[in-house]
Design a protein around this motif. Structure first.
Motif, PDB file in Angstrom:
ATOM      1  N   GLY A 106       0.811  -1.215   0.000  1.00 50.41           N
ATOM      2  CA  GLY A 106       0.000   0.000   0.000  1.00 50.41           C
ATOM      3  C   GLY A 106       0.842   1.262   0.000  1.00 50.41           C
ATOM      4  O   GLY A 106       0.551   2.220  -0.717  1.00 50.41           O
ATOM      5  N   ARG A 107       1.907   1.275   0.794  1.00 52.14           N
ATOM      6  CA  ARG A 107       2.814   2.434   0.817  1.00 52.14           C
ATOM      7  C   ARG A 107       3.500   2.607  -0.532  1.00 52.14           C
ATOM      8  O   ARG A 107       3.690   3.724  -1.001  1.00 52.14           O
ATOM      9  CB  ARG A 107       3.842   2.292   1.931  1.00 52.14           C
ATOM     10  CG  ARG A 107       3.279   2.615   3.295  1.00 52.14           C
ATOM     11  CD  ARG A 107       4.359   2.804   4.340  1.00 52.14           C
ATOM     12  NE  ARG A 107       5.150   1.603   4.589  1.00 52.14           N
ATOM     13  CZ  ARG A 107       4.827   0.644   5.438  1.00 52.14           C
ATOM     14  NH1 ARG A 107       3.729   0.738   6.144  1.00 52.14           N
ATOM     15  NH2 ARG A 107       5.607  -0.403   5.602  1.00 52.14           N
ATOM     16  N   LEU A 108       3.852   1.503  -1.174  1.00 53.02           N
ATOM     17  CA  LEU A 108       4.493   1.564  -2.487  1.00 53.02           C
ATOM     18  C   LEU A 108       3.561   2.201  -3.530  1.00 53.02           C
ATOM     19  O   LEU A 108       4.012   2.967  -4.383  1.00 53.02           O
ATOM     20  CB  LEU A 108       4.899   0.161  -2.940  1.00 53.02           C
ATOM     21  CG  LEU A 108       5.524   0.056  -4.327  1.00 53.02           C
ATOM     22  CD1 LEU A 108       6.858   0.808  -4.371  1.00 53.02           C
ATOM     23  CD2 LEU A 108       5.721  -1.406  -4.718  1.00 53.02           C
ATOM     24  N   LEU A 109       2.274   1.923  -3.445  1.00 53.61           N
ATOM     25  CA  LEU A 109       1.317   2.445  -4.432  1.00 53.61           C
ATOM     26  C   LEU A 109       1.169   3.963  -4.405  1.00 53.61           C
ATOM     27  O   LEU A 109       0.629   4.532  -5.350  1.00 53.61           O
ATOM     28  CB  LEU A 109      -0.054   1.796  -4.233  1.00 53.61           C
ATOM     29  CG  LEU A 109      -0.147   0.322  -4.579  1.00 53.61           C
ATOM     30  CD1 LEU A 109      -1.544  -0.205  -4.274  1.00 53.61           C
ATOM     31  CD2 LEU A 109       0.222   0.071  -6.030  1.00 53.61           C
ATOM     32  N   ILE A 110       1.659   4.612  -3.343  1.00 55.57           N
ATOM     33  CA  ILE A 110       1.545   6.071  -3.286  1.00 55.57           C
ATOM     34  C   ILE A 110       2.885   6.784  -3.444  1.00 55.57           C
ATOM     35  O   ILE A 110       2.969   8.003  -3.322  1.00 55.57           O
ATOM     36  CB  ILE A 110       0.809   6.539  -2.007  1.00 55.57           C
ATOM     37  CG1 ILE A 110       1.507   6.055  -0.747  1.00 55.57           C
ATOM     38  CG2 ILE A 110      -0.645   6.104  -2.044  1.00 55.57           C
ATOM     39  CD1 ILE A 110       0.913   6.603   0.533  1.00 55.57           C
ATOM     40  N   VAL A 111       3.929   6.030  -3.735  1.00 57.17           N
ATOM     41  CA  VAL A 111       5.236   6.630  -4.023  1.00 57.17           C
ATOM     42  C   VAL A 111       5.156   7.336  -5.380  1.00 57.17           C
ATOM     43  O   VAL A 111       4.629   6.771  -6.340  1.00 57.17           O
ATOM     44  CB  VAL A 111       6.341   5.537  -4.052  1.00 57.17           C
ATOM     45  CG1 VAL A 111       7.652   6.080  -4.584  1.00 57.17           C
ATOM     46  CG2 VAL A 111       6.527   4.933  -2.669  1.00 57.17           C
ATOM     47  N   PRO A 112       5.646   8.599  -5.461  1.00 60.23           N
ATOM     48  CA  PRO A 112       5.608   9.299  -6.752  1.00 60.23           C
ATOM     49  C   PRO A 112       6.203   8.426  -7.867  1.00 60.23           C
ATOM     50  O   PRO A 112       7.177   7.714  -7.668  1.00 60.23           O
ATOM     51  CB  PRO A 112       6.462  10.542  -6.506  1.00 60.23           C
ATOM     52  CG  PRO A 112       6.339  10.775  -5.034  1.00 60.23           C
ATOM     53  CD  PRO A 112       6.272   9.400  -4.414  1.00 60.23           C
ATOM     54  N   GLY A 113       5.620   8.475  -9.014  1.00 63.91           N
ATOM     55  CA  GLY A 113       6.043   7.625 -10.130  1.00 63.91           C
ATOM     56  C   GLY A 113       5.232   6.341 -10.125  1.00 63.91           C
ATOM     57  O   GLY A 113       4.487   6.060 -11.057  1.00 63.91           O
ATOM     58  N   VAL A 114       5.355   5.564  -9.055  1.00 65.50           N
ATOM     59  CA  VAL A 114       4.554   4.349  -8.917  1.00 65.50           C
ATOM     60  C   VAL A 114       3.076   4.740  -8.819  1.00 65.50           C
ATOM     61  O   VAL A 114       2.204   4.085  -9.392  1.00 65.50           O
ATOM     62  CB  VAL A 114       4.986   3.528  -7.685  1.00 65.50           C
ATOM     63  CG1 VAL A 114       4.078   2.323  -7.481  1.00 65.50           C
ATOM     64  CG2 VAL A 114       6.436   3.091  -7.811  1.00 65.50           C
ATOM     65  N   SER A 115       2.812   5.854  -8.110  1.00 69.15           N
ATOM     66  CA  SER A 115       1.442   6.326  -7.947  1.00 69.15           C
ATOM     67  C   SER A 115       0.798   6.659  -9.295  1.00 69.15           C
ATOM     68  O   SER A 115      -0.380   6.360  -9.511  1.00 69.15           O
ATOM     69  CB  SER A 115       1.411   7.555  -7.030  1.00 69.15           C
ATOM     70  OG  SER A 115       0.082   7.971  -6.813  1.00 69.15           O
ATOM     71  N   LEU A 116       1.555   7.271 -10.193  1.00 70.18           N
ATOM     72  CA  LEU A 116       1.021   7.583 -11.530  1.00 70.18           C
ATOM     73  C   LEU A 116       0.638   6.310 -12.274  1.00 70.18           C
ATOM     74  O   LEU A 116      -0.422   6.236 -12.912  1.00 70.18           O
ATOM     75  CB  LEU A 116       2.034   8.377 -12.347  1.00 70.18           C
ATOM     76  CG  LEU A 116       2.246   9.822 -11.934  1.00 70.18           C
ATOM     77  CD1 LEU A 116       3.395  10.431 -12.726  1.00 70.18           C
ATOM     78  CD2 LEU A 116       0.966  10.616 -12.131  1.00 70.18           C
ATOM     79  N   LEU A 117       1.488   5.312 -12.197  1.00 72.33           N
ATOM     80  CA  LEU A 117       1.203   4.029 -12.841  1.00 72.33           C
ATOM     81  C   LEU A 117       0.004   3.351 -12.177  1.00 72.33           C
ATOM     82  O   LEU A 117      -0.889   2.839 -12.866  1.00 72.33           O
ATOM     83  CB  LEU A 117       2.428   3.119 -12.788  1.00 72.33           C
ATOM     84  CG  LEU A 117       2.258   1.730 -13.406  1.00 72.33           C
ATOM     85  CD1 LEU A 117       1.899   1.834 -14.888  1.00 72.33           C
ATOM     86  CD2 LEU A 117       3.530   0.920 -13.219  1.00 72.33           C
ATOM     87  N   ALA A 118      -0.037   3.352 -10.851  1.00 70.10           N
ATOM     88  CA  ALA A 118      -1.149   2.736 -10.121  1.00 70.10           C
ATOM     89  C   ALA A 118      -2.466   3.425 -10.463  1.00 70.10           C
ATOM     90  O   ALA A 118      -3.492   2.766 -10.626  1.00 70.10           O
ATOM     91  CB  ALA A 118      -0.882   2.786  -8.616  1.00 70.10           C
TER      92      ALA A 118
END
Length: 149
Positions: A106-118
């Motif tokens: 869940g924390r990974l899904l809101i990391v900038p970059g990853v968040s855009l992909l998610a």
């Protein structure tokens, strides 16, 4: 997971049967969508006892600041302080509440970059729920329902 009353027979994971404000934190999803229901059932087995999972059709949306269109369009996580999180962020917050490995995901899904992909993946899935085995979503798509505009 906690609900305000006894579970309805068709909602084995404690979804409240009547309209009311949910106990927070809460994951609110489109209860008319079979795909969303399966996802809600999956997360229900992982969330701690303090979280509520409820179909948007069975909750007072105004009590959490949401419109019917918003609730049909995406999943929402409402924090204990009332802060809403839409779409992939709702999923991220739900996973964070699960603890352990799921919390890290869940924390990974809101990391900038990853968040855009998610966000892009979430929106792609949301627009194509009717292709993921949801008969109600297929009917909405054929009628031009609001979740697929």
């Amino acid at each position: 997971m906690r609900s305000e009353s006894a579970p309805a027979p068709d909602h084995p994971h404690g979804h409240p049967p009547g309209i009311g404000a949910p106990t927070l934190p809460a994951l609110i999803y489109d209860g008319d969508c079979g795909f969303c229901q399966r996802c809600a059932d999956w997360i229900a087995t992982r969330l701690p006892a303090g979280a509520t999972i409820v179909a948007s059709q069975k909750v007072d949306l105004a009590a959490v600041g949401l419109s019917e269109e918003q609730a049909t369009d995406a999943a929402w996580w409402i924090d204990t302080d009332g802060t809403p999180h839409r779409g992939h962020r709702a999923i991220a917050e739900s996973l964070r509440a699960c603890g352990g490995f799921w919390s890290r995901l869940g924390r990974l899904l809101i990391v900038p970059g990853v968040s855009l992909l998610a966000a892009a993946v979430y929106e792609l899935i949301a627009r194509n729920r009717h292709r993921l085995g949801c008969k109600n979503c297929l009917e909405k798509t054929q009628r031009g329902g609001p979740a697929f505009d």
